[in-house]
Design an enzyme around this catalytic site. Structure first.
Site, PDB file in Angstrom:
ATOM      1  N   HIS A   1       0.844  -1.186   0.000  1.00 33.96           N
ATOM      2  CA  HIS A   1       0.000   0.000   0.000  1.00 33.96           C
ATOM      3  C   HIS A   1       0.882   1.240   0.000  1.00 33.96           C
ATOM      4  CE1 HIS A   1      -3.099  -2.758   0.417  1.00 33.96           C
ATOM      5  NE2 HIS A   1      -3.831  -2.218   1.379  1.00 33.96           N
TER       6      HIS A   1
ATOM      7  N   LYS B   1     -13.769   4.899   7.265  1.00 32.12           N
ATOM      8  CA  LYS B   1     -14.257   5.860   6.271  1.00 32.12           C
ATOM      9  C   LYS B   1     -15.776   5.820   6.160  1.00 32.12           C
ATOM     10  CE  LYS B   1     -13.069   5.192   1.908  1.00 32.12           C
ATOM     11  NZ  LYS B   1     -14.209   5.185   0.978  1.00 32.12           N
TER      12      LYS B   1
END
Length: 893
Positions: A165, A559
């Protein structure tokens, strides 16, 4: 940053403010290192850009220190005006100078941490820290007894999974330069160094700092997935390969009656590496079946080469005469098998090893490992187990007359083979459930397959090829992102059958559900119940003694509903899944998809383990390690050992009756508080992110779009082409953008409102002291808030035209800060965390300087009226500042 007094002035400036830490709080050795590196950087700046460059750096530094420590806005306003007056070329030089400073401070602090750890080891009367393996094993013995302690250690598992990532903002060239500087700094601690050697060391230091200054911190091109694989291999080669046997040895010594007496080791090789690098294709079209096969090959090459070198070294050292150390009949039989397998080779080795049976057998073993690497079928080992059988024959024979050699380096090699096999790290393929569904729809329709679907089919063929070449353990886990139904798991097995055609060719697959969103976490046990009915799952449970893995995503859940509700939802899901596993007689491993930043489940891993629900760990812990976290935790051997030890200790301790009772009692006692926190925080979070036009506003008030320009990873920053919906934005740039804006919203938003909704300060303080999950959340948020800056945040928020949303953010920021300070009982943030507070406050004024440079570039870019040459310069300044802020804050996404 220039002369020694200026560094002390910086420390003094920080120390005089109400937000600051005292100069005396910095250890002398660390202060001397920072002073030296700052002085040498100042010299480099003068040599490169003249006294005027250093003067501008010092001017901005002095203003930001004053602004950080003074209550008024005069110095801050001056700093803004000063930055706005600079030319773009000078702005770029200042951004690079402050970034270099951060790299130097970071390496100085890392080295000081290593220095402290080594001093602790050398302490003649050490007291084992509670979070150490020594302290934990002592606690286990006291609570559970010797036999149960040994059983739990024998079943211990730690599975770190390296991911690519894109959160590591440093170039590999920069990282290599930093490592050389760190090594030179470490040399200066050697008391045997003469004045001449110290002078030479100083010359080399300044040359490396000059190289750091002159090396562009920005990559020109995004790294390919194979570049990312090779970067990870550097960590394996430099630290992990040699560190893990030392950790196992330390555990074994703790279990031994007398570690000085040679004995057959009882400590297990409890670490197993995983990797998504070159295998995680969820949203990354650059990861193909060809890449996955190549990644497996690169990893195998590295581990086999490492094993070959160790076996060769051991073989050369085993110059034990047959008369003094007679071989066992089993060793003689092994040698005879080796001779029949390779007569010419063994004759040569025997000629060089007269009457040295152990040397000739081990050197032949080394040659067989080399043949495995070179794919020489006549001599290669068929599996790691075959190699282990040979090594144990050697060990058992040695143990009869020379146990010290039998259980020394040879045992370390055995541990390495047990840990890494011939594949090094298990490649874990990941793909989105919707991609599987689309592929099957195309197959069922009977028409030609799209490129995407062809790639899905080829992925399963690649898994089969990797298993044939490197063994089943090299690639059998298949993670299904956004698992919402058992059919998402069934689709994986069906696709594997379609791709390979015949049952005997289908690879071994463990399809792992990944529950990410709030709704998916809530539905997790229902989906798992459905999974149990799948024949392929039933077959795998029968083959694995009912072992199953379930992955939980921290990023998208945060999120989705905000950090507070996500934390509570994840705890609840883990508790329910653990109970589900117990009911169904399943040995469960929960896989935690944690990031480095707090908005993605980051924070100290050992504290997170100890706060987990009863039954959810049970001696097994698996998590993702990504980006800058990989190098922070595993880049140095001493720090890597300490990290592995802390996680292993917490994993052992978490399942003790006392810790489980503490966690379960606290969960029941504070259930009403949890419910109120969840409801109030989620409502507040929705008020922000579900406001009309929020995605566009977010992209305006943060450098979200500009972060995507950084060439820091092969993966795209978002799934779609716009930010019309946050669902299309990946969690990492969502976190990264808020961090760059110095708001860190993803780590704390909604908590202030939630705490105020509970309202009872004494009750919240009681929860902080008695409820580990709540305490961990409060401490993590405290760290996140300490890295925010309201003045900088206001400047970013002013880029948008939504005063309502800006006020919402600022009000929640102030409310959260107020409640955190009240609950912890400190006069300011991080007052109770001396080392962390010092680190944050040492850097904050310098991060402010870079933020102001970034804002200036961002405003000009947004204006859109620059010519091409100016626009190119603005983009470069922008990216340099992003890189520098990431280095200063030390966590990105």
């Amino acid at each position: 940053m220039s002369e020694a007094p200026s560094v002390d002035t910086a420390a003094h400036g920080i120390a005089t403010g109400s937000r600051a830490v005292a100069v005396s709080d910095m250890p002398d050795a660390l202060r001397q290192d920072v002073r030296l590196l700052g002085e040498l950087l100042g010299t480099v700046l003068v040599e490169s850009g003249g006294e005027d460059l250093l003067a501008d750096v010092e001017r901005l530094r002095e203003l930001t220190i004053r602004a950080y420590t003074e209550s008024g806005t005069e110095a801050f306003d001056e700093a803004v005006a000063f930055v706005d007056s600079l030319s773009l070329d000078r702005g770029e030089e200042l951004a690079r100078a402050f970034t270099c400073y951060f790299h130097l401070v970071n390496l100085a602090e890392e080295f000081h941490r290593i220095r402290v750890l080594r001093e602790r080891e050398d302490d003649p009367t050490p007291r084992a820290p509670e979070d150490s393996l020594a302290g934990t094993i002592a606690a286990l013995r006291e609570e559970l007894g010797e036999e149960e302690t040994r059983r739990r250690v024998a079943e211990l598992e730690f599975r770190p999974v390296l991911t690519a990532h894109p959160t590591e903002a440093r170039r590999r060239a920069v990282a290599a330069c930093i490592r050389r500087i760190s090594d030179l700094l470490a040399e200066r601690d050697d008391p045997r160094l003469t004045k001449r050697a110290l002078a030479e060391n100083r010359r080399q230091l300044i040359a490396e700092i000059d190289t750091l200054w002159r090396t562009s911190p920005l990559r020109l091109d995004k790294p390919s997935p194979l570049d990312e694989v090779r970067t990870a291999m550097g960590v394996f080669d430099e630290t992990l390969f040699t560190v893990l046997p030392k950790v196992y040895r330390a555990v074994d010594d703790l279990l031994a009656e007398d570690p000085d007496v040679p004995h057959r080791p009882v400590a297990p090789a409890f670490v197993r590496l995983g990797s998504w690098i070159g295998a995680d294709r969820d949203g990354n079209p650059n990861v193909t079946h060809t890449i996955t096969r190549a990644a497996a090959g690169i990893a195998a090459e590295h581990v086999l080469l490492g094993l070959e070198r160790v076996a060769t070294r051991i073989g050369r050292s085993l110059t034990l005469d047959a008369a003094t150390t007679p071989p066992s009949p089993e060793l003689d039989a092994l040698w005879n098998r080796q001779r029949r397998m390779a007569e010419e080779l063994t004759a040569d080795i025997a000629g060089r090893s007269p009457d040295e049976p152990y040397r000739r057998v081990m050197l032949t073993i080394a040659e067989r490992i080399a043949a495995t690497r070179k794919r020489d079928a006549d001599l290669a080992y068929g599996s790691p187990e075959e190699l282990l059988d040979d090594l144990r024959v050697v060990q058992d024979s040695l143990a009869a007359s020379d146990p010290r050699r039998a259980y020394g380096d040879l045992q370390s090699l055995i541990w390495q083979v047990e840990t890494y096999g011939f594949h090094l790290a298990e490649l874990e393929v990941r793909q989105h459930s919707a991609v599987h569904a689309k592929t099957l729809a195309e197959i069922d329709a009977g028409g030609p397959l799209s490129d995407m679907s062809e790639e899905v089919i080829e992925t399963f063929r690649a898994i089969a090829a990797v298993q044939r070449r490197h063994g089943v353990l090299a690639a059998r886990r298949y993670i299904v992102s956004f698992t919402q139904d058992a059919q998402d798991i069934a689709n994986v097995y069906r696709l594997a059958e379609i791709a390979l055609g015949t049952p005997e060719d289908v690879p071994v697959i463990d399809a792992i559900p990944l529950f990410e969103t709030f709704a998916d976490l809530q539905a997790s046990t229902d989906v798992l119940d459905q999974m149990l009915e799948l024949p392929q799952v039933q077959a795998r449970l029968a083959q694995t003694e009912r072992r199953m893995e379930v992955m939980l995503g921290y990023s998208d859940s945060s999120k989705d509903v905000g950090p507070v509700s996500a934390t509570l939802a994840l705890y609840d899901a883990q508790s329910r899944i653990a109970e589900w596993a117990r009911r169904n007689d399943i040995t469960l491993t929960l896989f935690h998809g944690r990031g480095g930043a707090l908005g993605r489940g980051g924070g100290p891993a050992n504290r997170a383990v100890l706060a987990q629900p009863p039954g959810s760990v049970d001696g097994r812990f698996k998590l993702t390690e990504q980006g800058e976290v990989i190098f922070a935790r595993y880049g140095d051997p001493v720090i890597a050992s300490r990290h592995i030890e802390q996680v292993a200790a917490a994993t052992l301790l978490q399942a003790t009756p006392s810790i489980e009772k503490r966690n379960s009692d606290a969960a029941r006692e504070f259930a009403d508080v949890a419910a109120r926190l969840d409801e109030a925080s989620r409502e507040r979070f929705y008020q922000l992110v579900r406001a009309e036009g929020f995605p566009q506003w977010f992209a305006t008030v943060t450098p979200q779009e500009e972060v995507g320009w950084l060439a820091i990873g092969s993966r795209p920053a978002r799934r779609g082409l716009s930010v019309e919906s946050l669902e299309d934005l990946r969690a990492i740039p969502w976190v990264f953008a808020w961090t760059q804006a110095r708001i860190n919203l993803t780590g704390w938003f909604g908590l202030g409102t939630a705490l105020a909704a509970v309202g009872d300060l004494e009750r919240l303080r009681e929860a902080y002291h008695r409820w580990p999950l709540f305490a961990t959340m409060i401490d993590n948020v405290e760290m996140s808030l300490a890295k925010t800056d309201t003045r900088i945040a206001k400047l970013y928020l002013a880029l948008g035209d939504r005063e309502d949303l800006s006020q919402l953010v600022l009000e929640e920021l102030e409310l959260t800060r107020e409640w955190i300070v009240r609950i912890t009982g400190q006069e300011r943030l991080l007052a109770g965390h001396r080392v962390l507070g010092r680190a944050v406050q040492l850097r904050s004024p310098y991060v402010d300087a870079l933020s102001l440079i970034q804002l200036r570039a961002l405003r000009a870019l947004r204006a859109g009226d620059a010519d091409d040459a100016t626009d190119a310069k603005l983009r470069r300044v922008m990216l340099l500042s992003v890189n520098g802020v990431a280095a200063g804050l030390q966590n990105t996404g």
